[in-house]
Design an enzyme around this catalytic site. Structure first.
Site, PDB file in Angstrom:
ATOM      1  N   GLU A  55     -57.439  41.076 -35.013  1.00 57.45           N
ATOM      2  CA  GLU A  55     -56.627  41.668 -36.074  1.00 57.45           C
ATOM      3  C   GLU A  55     -56.883  41.035 -37.442  1.00 57.45           C
ATOM      4  OE1 GLU A  55     -54.956  42.882 -32.282  1.00 57.45           O
ATOM      5  OE2 GLU A  55     -55.504  40.913 -33.063  1.00 57.45           O
ATOM      6  N   HIS A 124     -45.257  44.146 -27.214  1.00 60.19           N
ATOM      7  CA  HIS A 124     -45.477  45.578 -27.426  1.00 60.19           C
ATOM      8  C   HIS A 124     -44.297  46.251 -28.135  1.00 60.19           C
ATOM      9  CE1 HIS A 124     -48.615  44.722 -24.517  1.00 60.19           C
ATOM     10  NE2 HIS A 124     -49.152  45.888 -24.772  1.00 60.19           N
TER      11      HIS A 124
END
Length: 326
Positions: A55, A124
């Site tokens: 990321e 998540h």
């Protein structure tokens, strides 16, 4: 909403050759939630492509691209997956324009599926908006309806500033009868979703639909509830929200994130400063609890519900918040 976001990406890619879309699994797979479905086949893998699972590298690459005239749209696959890129956000994405005295602009859109409501496991589901709104130099946006998802994403991609675009994943499958158009309220404007006279419910993202459902349920208790959808969290639209609260005299802020130090605290403080002499009761909040995001089977107890919102509204109706409604 998923289809509206996909359409916004299609139209933005078609309208401007400088727009690129990249991230983990956004290419042939079309993304975990299929938001980028079909984009790689239509526009080619030089404009829509997969990246390594890194990321910080994704966002750092986007910053370099934007410095050289491109308009990257990057996807962080889930909200908590974006944290490895946070140093890039705070040290570079948010500061380069100021650091270079305006010579460099970074028209980067960081798409982040955020919030709960899908029963996701650890990492998540998270509500990370306060981290980004606390960072000067960023615009932070969160649509609550499919029509706004299209409009706000198109406007975000055209914006010269970096935009953190928080997509409420629990609403990806929500539907709305509307035409997809970029015309309408600007990216920095809140809107009144439901007019009312007794109390203002303030929400954004996934909580907009919950607030509207609570407002409809409140009719049975003879409460006429106004719902304001913030749409953009930073910069804050003081004008629209203050006008509503001054008129109703009461306000409740709703968000999924934990209450302590949460975004709702800033909203409550601003409204208290600007509406003090118009308030009939303290501004209250309905939030997630001050705990790490719970496991899927406990999520329903953590997220603000219609009943919790109605219980909070009931506390605003009397001089003594502890009294029971007759």
């Amino acid at each position: 909403m998923a289809g509206a976001l996909n359409a916004a990406l299609v139209d933005s890619l078609a309208a401007d050759d400088r727009v690129l879309v990249f991230g983990e699994d956004v290419g042939p797979l079309g993304g975990v939630f299929r938001i980028t479905d079909g984009l790689a086949a239509r526009f080619g893998d030089d404009r829509v492509f997969d990246t390594p699972l890194a990321e910080a590298g994704i966002l750092g690459t986007a910053i370099g691209m934007a410095m050289n005239g491109l308009r990257p749209v990057v996807e962080m696959q889930f909200d908590a997956f974006a944290y490895p890129a946070f140093e890039q956000v705070t040290s570079h994405l948010a500061k380069l324009h100021n650091r270079t005295r305006g010579r460099i602009t970074l028209p980067v859109v960081v798409r982040i599926p955020f919030g709960g409501g899908i029963g996701g496991v650890e990492h998540h589901c998270d509500s990370s908006e306060a981290y980004y709104t606390h960072t000067p130099g960023l615009r932070v946006v969160s649509p609550g309806t499919p029509g706004d998802a299209y409009r706000l994403l198109r406007q975000a991609i055209e914006c010269p500033d970096p935009v953190v675009f928080l997509e409420p994943k629990r609403r990806y499958w929500s539907k709305e009868s509307t035409s997809l158009t970029i015309d309408g309220p600007g990216i920095d404007r809140a809107v009144v979703r439901r007019p009312g006279r007794d109390v203002t419910l303030i929400a954004y993202g996934g909580m907009v639909a919950t607030a509207l459902e609570a407002a409809e349920a409140a009719v049975e208790d003879y409460w006429d509830v106004e719902v304001v959808d913030l749409r953009t969290l930073s910069p804050f639209d003081d004008e629209t929200v203050v006008e509503s609260v001054r008129r109703t005299g009461r306000a409740v802020v709703v968000h999924e994130a934990s209450g302590f130090g949460g975004y709702g605290a800033e909203v409550a403080a601003r409204l208290t400063e600007q509406c003090f002499h118009h308030l009939e009761a303290p501004i209250l909040r309905v939030t997630g609890f001050d705990i790490p995001y719970p496991q899927p089977k406990l999520e329903q107890h953590h997220l603000p519900s219609i009943d919790r919102i109605l219980d909070t509204i009931a506390r605003l109706q009397w001089d003594d918040p502890g009294s029971n409604r007759a």
